[in-house]
Design a protein around this motif. Structure first.
Motif, PDB file in Angstrom:
ATOM      1  N   PRO A 128       0.757  -0.974   0.037  1.00 12.53           N
ATOM      2  CA  PRO A 128      -0.145   0.150   0.293  1.00 12.53           C
ATOM      3  C   PRO A 128       0.947   1.243  -0.056  1.00 12.53           C
ATOM      4  CG  PRO A 128      -0.882  -1.668   1.520  1.00 12.53           C
ATOM      5  CD  PRO A 128       0.642  -1.811   1.216  1.00 12.53           C
ATOM      6  N   ASP A 129       0.529   2.395  -0.747  1.00 11.06           N
ATOM      7  CA  ASP A 129       0.938   3.460  -0.856  1.00 11.06           C
ATOM      8  C   ASP A 129       0.792   4.475   0.143  1.00 11.06           C
ATOM      9  OD1 ASP A 129       2.649   5.664  -1.555  1.00 11.06           O
ATOM     10  OD2 ASP A 129       1.577   5.954  -3.391  1.00 11.06           O
ATOM     11  N   THR A 130       1.138   3.985   1.485  1.00 13.05           N
ATOM     12  CA  THR A 130       0.808   5.083   2.502  1.00 13.05           C
ATOM     13  C   THR A 130       1.745   5.347   3.768  1.00 13.05           C
ATOM     14  OG1 THR A 130       0.115   2.935   4.042  1.00 13.05           O
ATOM     15  CG2 THR A 130      -1.592   3.849   2.806  1.00 13.05           C
ATOM     16  N   TYR A 131       1.777   6.141   4.391  1.00 17.43           N
ATOM     17  CA  TYR A 131       2.744   6.709   5.199  1.00 17.43           C
ATOM     18  C   TYR A 131       3.103   5.402   6.423  1.00 17.43           C
ATOM     19  CZ  TYR A 131       2.669  11.518   3.474  1.00 17.43           C
ATOM     20  OH  TYR A 131       2.602  12.381   2.982  1.00 17.43           O
ATOM     21  N   TRP A 132       2.171   4.320   6.329  1.00 15.41           N
ATOM     22  CA  TRP A 132       2.389   3.427   7.420  1.00 15.41           C
ATOM     23  C   TRP A 132       3.324   2.443   6.788  1.00 15.41           C
ATOM     24  CZ3 TRP A 132       0.356   3.809  11.924  1.00 15.41           C
ATOM     25  CH2 TRP A 132      -0.908   4.396  12.120  1.00 15.41           C
ATOM     26  N   MET A 133       3.819   2.521   5.491  1.00 12.71           N
ATOM     27  CA  MET A 133       4.973   1.660   4.958  1.00 12.71           C
ATOM     28  C   MET A 133       6.339   2.422   5.114  1.00 12.71           C
ATOM     29  SD  MET A 133       3.445  -1.161   3.836  1.00 12.71           S
ATOM     30  CE  MET A 133       2.565  -1.033   5.362  1.00 12.71           C
ATOM     31  N   LEU A 134       6.164   3.561   5.288  1.00 14.29           N
ATOM     32  CA  LEU A 134       7.456   4.511   5.594  1.00 14.29           C
ATOM     33  C   LEU A 134       8.390   3.776   6.626  1.00 14.29           C
ATOM     34  CD1 LEU A 134       9.204   6.680   4.576  1.00 14.29           C
ATOM     35  CD2 LEU A 134       8.168   8.047   6.553  1.00 14.29           C
ATOM     36  N   PRO A 135       8.080   3.344   7.854  1.00 10.81           N
ATOM     37  CA  PRO A 135       8.812   2.394   8.480  1.00 10.81           C
ATOM     38  C   PRO A 135       9.653   1.236   8.096  1.00 10.81           C
ATOM     39  CG  PRO A 135       7.051   3.289   9.858  1.00 10.81           C
ATOM     40  CD  PRO A 135       6.679   3.590   8.348  1.00 10.81           C
ATOM     41  N   LEU A 136       8.713   0.705   7.338  1.00  8.61           N
ATOM     42  CA  LEU A 136       9.073  -0.512   6.860  1.00  8.61           C
ATOM     43  C   LEU A 136      10.283  -0.399   5.467  1.00  8.61           C
ATOM     44  CD1 LEU A 136       8.663  -3.633   6.858  1.00  8.61           C
ATOM     45  CD2 LEU A 136       6.934  -3.312   5.110  1.00  8.61           C
ATOM     46  N   ALA A 137       9.902   0.630   4.955  1.00  7.47           N
ATOM     47  CA  ALA A 137      10.935   0.873   3.603  1.00  7.47           C
ATOM     48  C   ALA A 137      12.216   1.577   4.595  1.00  7.47           C
ATOM     49  CB  ALA A 137      10.221   2.227   2.884  1.00  7.47           C
ATOM     50  N   LEU A 138      12.031   2.335   5.357  1.00  4.26           N
ATOM     51  CA  LEU A 138      13.344   2.948   6.197  1.00  4.26           C
ATOM     52  C   LEU A 138      14.079   1.895   7.008  1.00  4.26           C
ATOM     53  CD1 LEU A 138      14.588   5.380   6.847  1.00  4.26           C
ATOM     54  CD2 LEU A 138      13.542   5.377   9.004  1.00  4.26           C
ATOM     55  N   GLY A 139      13.228   0.736   7.543  1.00  3.69           N
ATOM     56  CA  GLY A 139      14.138  -0.423   8.037  1.00  3.69           C
ATOM     57  C   GLY A 139      14.768  -1.443   7.028  1.00  3.69           C
ATOM     58  N   GLY A 140      14.196  -1.385   5.972  1.00  5.43           N
ATOM     59  CA  GLY A 140      14.786  -2.245   4.750  1.00  5.43           C
ATOM     60  C   GLY A 140      16.204  -1.376   4.484  1.00  5.43           C
ATOM     61  N   VAL A 141      16.076  -0.224   4.335  1.00  5.04           N
ATOM     62  CA  VAL A 141      17.360   0.709   3.955  1.00  5.04           C
ATOM     63  C   VAL A 141      18.541   0.642   5.082  1.00  5.04           C
ATOM     64  CG1 VAL A 141      18.305   2.721   3.034  1.00  5.04           C
ATOM     65  CG2 VAL A 141      16.164   2.114   2.401  1.00  5.04           C
ATOM     66  N   ILE A 142      18.146   0.658   6.360  1.00  5.39           N
ATOM     67  CA  ILE A 142      18.971   0.607   7.332  1.00  5.39           C
ATOM     68  C   ILE A 142      19.521  -0.632   7.466  1.00  5.39           C
ATOM     69  CG2 ILE A 142      19.074   0.724  10.002  1.00  5.39           C
ATOM     70  CD1 ILE A 142      16.979   2.877   9.994  1.00  5.39           C
ATOM     71  N   LEU A 143      18.759  -1.729   7.465  1.00 10.09           N
ATOM     72  CA  LEU A 143      19.488  -3.319   7.418  1.00 10.09           C
ATOM     73  C   LEU A 143      20.377  -3.286   6.337  1.00 10.09           C
ATOM     74  CD1 LEU A 143      16.208  -5.161   8.552  1.00 10.09           C
ATOM     75  CD2 LEU A 143      18.142  -4.715   9.954  1.00 10.09           C
ATOM     76  N   SER A 144      19.906  -2.916   5.280  1.00 12.57           N
ATOM     77  CA  SER A 144      20.912  -3.259   3.939  1.00 12.57           C
ATOM     78  C   SER A 144      22.401  -2.381   4.315  1.00 12.57           C
ATOM     79  CB  SER A 144      20.466  -2.688   2.782  1.00 12.57           C
ATOM     80  OG  SER A 144      19.271  -3.443   2.501  1.00 12.57           O
ATOM     81  N   VAL A 145      22.196  -0.998   4.733  1.00 15.93           N
ATOM     82  CA  VAL A 145      23.494  -0.324   4.959  1.00 15.93           C
ATOM     83  C   VAL A 145      24.243  -1.011   5.980  1.00 15.93           C
ATOM     84  CG1 VAL A 145      24.420   1.776   5.673  1.00 15.93           C
ATOM     85  CG2 VAL A 145      22.389   1.674   4.198  1.00 15.93           C
TER      86      VAL A 145
END
Length: 208
Positions: A128-145
């Motif tokens: 879903p294209d909502t702000y609720w997905m922002l923590p999930l996207a941020l978490g994926g980036v942080i884990l990759s870095v």
């Protein structure tokens, strides 16, 4: 041979130097494989098509919409891609696991560093294209870095840990490393006592 341990085995610990050298070796292997495929297809007069290798392709297995049914029309390409992806995934995991061991972390950290970001990237366009997905996207980036920094740049634990001895200490204790530290010339000088030298009056008597 040592390179089989670097690329295919999951036991022991790997230093940062071995980690980067192994990744470079895998990269050159991928380039060689793609070049070989393009050369064979060109000689046979077939269509080269699109051929790429990515460890994240493994997540397409759990995504029915990502299946490339059109690849069935090119069976050699399909078989080569399956074999190459499996081989690359194996070597990638073997390298990363040994690097995690050097950091005193178990292979279960791959769930956070590899599986979760990979699954998110695979299904990102269908979330879903909502702000609720922002923590999930941020978490994926942080884990990759975090995975990139920890495996590629942070030093392993000093001394032995639960996964084996310190590879840096082992390399420093090798004969080549020991001799490189310096040559003790005093140990190589032989002191000859005076009575061991030939007397000054000694001469050769020639016959008449």
């Amino acid at each position: 041979m040592r390179w089989t341990w670097y690329l295919f085995r999951f036991d022991g610990r790997m230093r940062r130097t071995g980690f980067w050298c192994s990744l470079i070796s895998v990269l050159f292997g991928m380039i060689l494989l793609v070049s070989l495929y393009v050369g064979i297809i060109s000689v046979l007069g077939g269509e080269v098509g699109s051929f790429d290798l990515n460890a994240d392709d493994v997540f397409k297995i759990v995504d029915p919409r990502a299946y490339r049914w059109s690849l069935l029309d090119n069976l050699p390409l399909l078989l080569l891609k399956l074999a190459a992806t499996a081989l690359m995934l194996w070597t990638y995991l073997a390298i990363v696991v040994k690097r995690l061991h050097d950091r005193d972390k178990s292979a279960w950290w791959l769930l956070a560093y590899f599986v979760l970001p990979g699954l998110y990237n695979q299904f990102e366009d269908r979330l879903p294209d909502t702000y609720w997905m922002l923590p999930l996207a941020l978490g994926g980036v942080i884990l990759s870095v975090a995975a990139f920094v920890e495996t590629g740049f942070l030093r392993g634990t000093q001394g032995p840990n639960r996964f084996g001895p310190d590879p840096k200490a082992e390399d420093d204790s090798t004969p080549a490393a020991t001799s490189a530290k310096g040559w003790d010339q005093s140990r190589e000088i032989e002191i000859v006592p005076p009575h061991a030298s030939p007397p000054g009056g000694m001469h050769v008597k020639r016959g008449a």
